[in-house]
Design an enzyme around this catalytic site. Sequence first.
Site, PDB file in Angstrom:
ATOM      1  CG  ASP A   8      16.265  13.273 -47.106  1.00  0.00           C
ATOM      2  OD1 ASP A   8      15.594  14.309 -47.280  1.00  0.00           O
ATOM      3  OD2 ASP A   8      17.461  13.181 -47.437  1.00  0.00           O
ATOM      4  CG  ASP A  10      17.228  16.102 -52.768  1.00  0.00           C
ATOM      5  OD1 ASP A  10      17.165  15.893 -53.985  1.00  0.00           O
ATOM      6  OD2 ASP A  10      16.607  17.017 -52.198  1.00  0.00           O
TER       7      ASP A  10
END
Length: 216
Positions: A8, A10
């Site tokens: 991922d 963020d």
Amino acid sequence: MIKAVVFDCDGVLVDSERINNTLFAELVTRAGLPTTLEQSIARYMGRSTVESLADVERELGRPVGFDLPAEYERLALARQREELAAVDGVRELLGLLRDAAVPVCVASSGTPHEIAFRLDRTGLAGYFGPHVYSAYMVARGKPEPDLFLLAAERIGVHPADCVLVEDSPYGVRGGKAAGMTVIGHAALASADTLRAAGADHIVTAMTQVPPLLGLG
């Protein structure tokens, strides 16, 4: 045997989730639905802005009355130009994976422009090359598996042979639905929340990830 690692963006690669959720809570509150930082983290973190907006408008029973996604992106990019940094230890982790010739990619709910900006700003883009995938490339974002299945297909690795590093319960659920082994990074979301979503392992720092991958 692990053949690829999916990240991922963020909260995993770049330290942006507190900025993002503070701004999103402010915008949702402006729209008429009072929302705290903690509520934004619980309800929206890990999901695309468009899908989060749909939930907001369902709860309001009306449109928000302004272009919330555009305003969010504008404000977030402005703040991140000043404050954004790579998550501690992630550069070293990516270096170990590069040295071990383990393919890596990004699978994020951000727009392609947001992801590119954050990776460029923190100097991480070079680790991923073209292997950066956005929820805006698939029909259904997290917690559905579509984004993670796309990422595995594009890097040519079966999902069961991939490890996903995620910091939101929506992302954890999507990764598990895709058949990946999931490492939950407990930063803003709690370890219990990520474990309940199905995370196979929990870490609180990126320095804890290499041993789980057989590195270092």
